[in-house]
Design an enzyme around this catalytic site. Structure first.
Site, PDB file in Angstrom:
ATOM      1  N   GLY A  23       0.840  -1.186   0.000  1.00 19.48           N
ATOM      2  CA  GLY A  23       0.000   0.000   0.000  1.00 19.48           C
ATOM      3  C   GLY A  23       0.876   1.237   0.000  1.00 19.48           C
ATOM      4  N   GLN A  78       3.195   9.973   1.567  1.00 21.04           N
ATOM      5  CA  GLN A  78       4.500   9.293   1.469  1.00 21.04           C
ATOM      6  C   GLN A  78       5.264   9.699   0.215  1.00 21.04           C
ATOM      7  OE1 GLN A  78       2.747   5.163   2.235  1.00 21.04           O
ATOM      8  NE2 GLN A  78       4.777   4.949   3.115  1.00 21.04           N
ATOM      9  N   CYS A 111       6.975  -0.528   6.731  1.00 22.82           N
ATOM     10  CA  CYS A 111       6.483   0.663   6.038  1.00 22.82           C
ATOM     11  C   CYS A 111       7.545   1.123   5.048  1.00 22.82           C
ATOM     12  CB  CYS A 111       6.191   1.765   7.056  1.00 22.82           C
ATOM     13  SG  CYS A 111       5.656   3.305   6.304  1.00 22.82           S
ATOM     14  N   LEU A 112       7.111   1.518   3.860  1.00 23.92           N
ATOM     15  CA  LEU A 112       8.061   1.969   2.841  1.00 23.92           C
ATOM     16  C   LEU A 112       8.789   3.233   3.290  1.00 23.92           C
ATOM     17  CD1 LEU A 112       5.921   1.434  -0.393  1.00 23.92           C
ATOM     18  CD2 LEU A 112       7.546  -0.128   0.691  1.00 23.92           C
ATOM     19  N   HIS A 118      -3.234   0.926   8.241  1.00 23.92           N
ATOM     20  CA  HIS A 118      -1.878   1.487   8.167  1.00 23.92           C
ATOM     21  C   HIS A 118      -1.850   2.689   7.217  1.00 23.92           C
ATOM     22  CE1 HIS A 118       2.671   0.824   7.845  1.00 23.92           C
ATOM     23  NE2 HIS A 118       2.413   1.711   6.898  1.00 23.92           N
ATOM     24  N   GLU A 119      -2.444   2.523   6.029  1.00 22.92           N
ATOM     25  CA  GLU A 119      -2.379   3.599   5.030  1.00 22.92           C
ATOM     26  C   GLU A 119      -3.232   4.797   5.447  1.00 22.92           C
ATOM     27  OE1 GLU A 119      -0.082   3.406   3.012  1.00 22.92           O
ATOM     28  OE2 GLU A 119       0.299   1.263   3.177  1.00 22.92           O
ATOM     29  N   HIS A 130      -1.500   7.108   7.755  1.00 25.91           N
ATOM     30  CA  HIS A 130      -0.566   8.043   7.108  1.00 25.91           C
ATOM     31  C   HIS A 130      -1.238   9.385   6.813  1.00 25.91           C
ATOM     32  CE1 HIS A 130       3.214   5.985   6.397  1.00 25.91           C
ATOM     33  NE2 HIS A 130       2.618   4.923   5.915  1.00 25.91           N
TER      34      HIS A 130
HETATM   35 ZN    ZN Z   1       3.500   3.042   5.730  1.00 23.50          ZN
END
Ligand code: ZN
Length: 173
Positions: free
Chosen positions: A46, A51, A95-96, A137-138, A141
């Site tokens: 995701g 981000q 997480c990216l 999670h997304e 953000h």
């Molecule tokens: Zn993340």
């Protein structure tokens, strides 16, 4: 199409609260396409607009209801909102934007989501298991919340120290 650079913690933009999307235009569609391409290239499960430096409420997720990733049912959610949640589950998250860290986080097991598509049409659905984790999670953000905020202060501080050490080693090269 373009691959977008992904902001890394502790970039302050990851801590901002993102604004609702009001204009469903070509610019938004292009950003969604680029986010999908970026998510698949990494690959990630995701990706949230903040981000990639766009402080607007849009996420893309690749997880499908049966848990198979990276197929055509990747979804774009604009202005997503969790309208109901219950139960809880423990899931190993990464997480990216948070390099080199995977930790167990407690999330709701079942959620109901309201969102809009790229034309502004509202839709809603239910999710559970891994898909529910990714969506929570997304959506976090979009409010400047990272999964490390769900960890104990001790674990968070160990990670911060590790990052400082890595940054220092980088400078010494
Ligand atoms: Zn993340």
């Amino acid at each position: 199409m373009a691959l977008l650079p992904i902001l890394k913690y502790p970039d302050p933009r990851l801590r901002e609260k993102s604004l609702p999307v009001e204009h469903f235009n070509d610019e938004l569609r292009q950003l969604a396409a680029d986010m999908l391409e970026t998510m698949r290239a990494v690959p990630g499960a995701g990706l949230a607009a903040p981000q990639v430096g766009h402080l607007i409420r849009m996420i893309v997720v690749s997880a499908t209801p049966n848990g198979q990733d990276f197929d055509d049912s990747a979804q774009v959610l604009v202005n997503p909102r969790i309208t109901h949640q219950d139960g809880h589950q423990l899931y190993n998250e990464g997480c990216l934007s948070v390099v080199d860290l995977y930790e167990q986080v407690t999330r709701a097991q079942n959620i109901e989501i309201e969102a809009q598509d790229l034309d502004g049409r509202p839709f809603n659905f239910q999710a559970d298991g891994r898909r529910a984790v990714i969506l929570q999670h997304e959506i976090d953000h979009l409010d400047g919340i990272l999964f490390i905020d769900h960890l104990s202060a001790l674990k968070r501080n160990i990670y911060k120290r590790k990052l400082k050490k890595l940054a220092k080693e980088g400078l010494d090269d």
